[in-house]
Design an enzyme around this catalytic site. Structure first.
Site, PDB file in Angstrom:
ATOM      1  N   GLY A  21       0.815  -1.211   0.000  1.00  0.00           N
ATOM      2  CA  GLY A  21       0.000   0.000   0.000  1.00  0.00           C
ATOM      3  C   GLY A  21       0.844   1.255   0.000  1.00  0.00           C
ATOM      4  O   GLY A  21       0.523   2.242   0.665  1.00  0.00           O
ATOM      5  N   ASN A  23       1.493   3.507  -2.324  1.00  0.00           N
ATOM      6  CA  ASN A  23       1.246   4.588  -3.288  1.00  0.00           C
ATOM      7  C   ASN A  23       0.510   5.781  -2.695  1.00  0.00           C
ATOM      8  O   ASN A  23       0.251   6.767  -3.389  1.00  0.00           O
ATOM      9  CB  ASN A  23       0.497   4.061  -4.517  1.00  0.00           C
ATOM     10  CG  ASN A  23      -0.855   3.492  -4.177  1.00  0.00           C
ATOM     11  OD1 ASN A  23      -1.063   3.024  -3.061  1.00  0.00           O
ATOM     12  ND2 ASN A  23      -1.780   3.524  -5.123  1.00  0.00           N
ATOM     13  N   GLY A  27       1.790   4.492   3.821  1.00  0.00           N
ATOM     14  CA  GLY A  27       2.708   3.667   3.054  1.00  0.00           C
ATOM     15  C   GLY A  27       3.643   4.485   2.197  1.00  0.00           C
ATOM     16  O   GLY A  27       4.846   4.169   2.082  1.00  0.00           O
ATOM     17  N   SER A 146      -4.347  -0.700  14.938  1.00  0.00           N
ATOM     18  CA  SER A 146      -5.168   0.508  15.076  1.00  0.00           C
ATOM     19  C   SER A 146      -5.674   0.569  16.506  1.00  0.00           C
ATOM     20  O   SER A 146      -5.850  -0.470  17.159  1.00  0.00           O
ATOM     21  CB  SER A 146      -6.356   0.453  14.100  1.00  0.00           C
ATOM     22  OG  SER A 146      -7.349   1.396  14.443  1.00  0.00           O
ATOM     23  N   TYR A 171     -14.248  -3.765  10.361  1.00  0.00           N
ATOM     24  CA  TYR A 171     -12.932  -3.124  10.299  1.00  0.00           C
ATOM     25  C   TYR A 171     -12.184  -3.306  11.622  1.00  0.00           C
ATOM     26  O   TYR A 171     -11.011  -3.689  11.639  1.00  0.00           O
ATOM     27  CB  TYR A 171     -13.075  -1.636   9.983  1.00  0.00           C
ATOM     28  CG  TYR A 171     -11.753  -0.904  10.045  1.00  0.00           C
ATOM     29  CD1 TYR A 171     -10.832  -1.025   9.009  1.00  0.00           C
ATOM     30  CD2 TYR A 171     -11.414  -0.128  11.150  1.00  0.00           C
ATOM     31  CE1 TYR A 171      -9.603  -0.381   9.074  1.00  0.00           C
ATOM     32  CE2 TYR A 171     -10.187   0.523  11.212  1.00  0.00           C
ATOM     33  CZ  TYR A 171      -9.287   0.389  10.178  1.00  0.00           C
ATOM     34  OH  TYR A 171      -8.067   1.018  10.243  1.00  0.00           O
TER      35      TYR A 171
END
Length: 301
Positions: A21, A23, A27, A146, A171
């Site tokens: 991740g 991009n 990340g 998280s 999530y």
């Protein structure tokens, strides 16, 4: 605000780092800082065109490879190609993640999409790269947790939310599962006498495109936190510091957990973070590890 900063990252020349991740968001900051310090950074991204665009803006040695963590076929293809060119990998940062709103969605393999991407894809990837990590001198695996993991629960009778689906709860479950598996990975590496170090980090409340979505469906307080997240919390550069410290700081030990230190770990200087009780329960870890092996078909340690 003082404390550990990216300027304290040691020289990374000669090291190969894989960042999923990479991009955008955390990340991209992580990949940029590692490359700036001399690492050869593999940007593992679903959209290679986007990856190539951001790679052109990174001052350092990078390459872009396609990886869709929601497809186990893609994970296997990525790992197989990577180890041909990089038989020793020094750092794996399992950064990528998705937050979904609305109805339940599934991955290419039929799993709930958040769990598939955030948990199972990274579990399989780590296992498939384990030999290459072991071939490096002092490899690390960094899992991204998280603060939402502390309010989550693993229901082993409905792990993939096939009943009573709630996006925000799914999530949170994915982040608890990521944390549990990170702790369990450390246990198993230690038991095997492996030199690989497995650590965890979380970004607190950071202004990425994922933060508002992670909180806005958690009732009135969650919506308030989401609004505050857009106005008054950490930049993405600060949010990436816990995972950069976990990835590069000298003296990091397996099983450590880094995050912001102020305001219920939502922001502030990097320090050791607090696990939920379930996250460190060996029985939960053993049970979830077995489930992850069964669902992915990847068995290791």
């Amino acid at each position: 605000m003082t404390g550990w900063t990216a300027d304290r990252i040691p020289d990374q020349h000669g090291r190969v780092a894989v960042v999923t991740g990479a991009n955008s968001g955390l990340g991209l900051v992580t990949a940029t800082e590692l490359a700036r310090r001399g690492a050869h950074v593999v940007l593992a991204v679903r959209d290679t065109a986007a990856g190539e665009r951001v790679a052109r803006g990174i001052d350092g040695d990078t390459e872009v490879r396609e990886l869709d963590l929601a497809s186990l076929d893609s994970v296997r293809a990525f790992a197989a190609g990577l180890v041909v060119d990089h038989p020793a990998i020094d750092l794996l940062v399992n950064n990528a993640g998705v937050v979904l709103l609305g109805p339940r969605r599934t991955s290419a393999d039929g799993f709930e999409l958040q769990f598939a991407t955030n948990v199972l894809g990274h579990f399989a990837l780590t296992g498939l790269l384990l030999d290459a990590l072991a071939a490096a001198r002092a490899a690390r695996v960094v899992g991204l947790s998280s603060i939402t993991h502390r309010n989550a629960h693993l229901d082993f009778d409905d792990l993939l939310f096939e009943r009573d689906y709630r996006a925000a709860a799914a999530y949170g479950r994915s982040k608890l599962a990521t944390t549990v598996l990170g702790v369990e990975l450390d246990r198993r590496l230690r038991a095997a006498g492996s030199p690989i170090v497995a650590v965890l980090a979380h970004p607190g409340l950071t202004r990425t495109n994922l933060t508002p979505r992670a909180w806005e469906h958690r009732g009135r307080s969650g919506r308030l936190i989401a609004r505050l997240g857009l106005l008054a919390t950490q930049s993405v550069e600060r949010g990436a510091l816990p995972q950069l410290r976990a990835a590069t700081a000298p003296g990091v030990r397996g099983g450590q957990f880094f995050g912001p230190s102020r305001f219920w770990e939502t922001s502030g200087p990097v320090a050791e973070a607090r696990f939920s009780r379930d996250a460190t329960d060996p029985a939960v870890g053993t049970r979830l590890w077995a489930a992850a092996e069964r669902l992915t078909g990847v068995a290791y340690l």
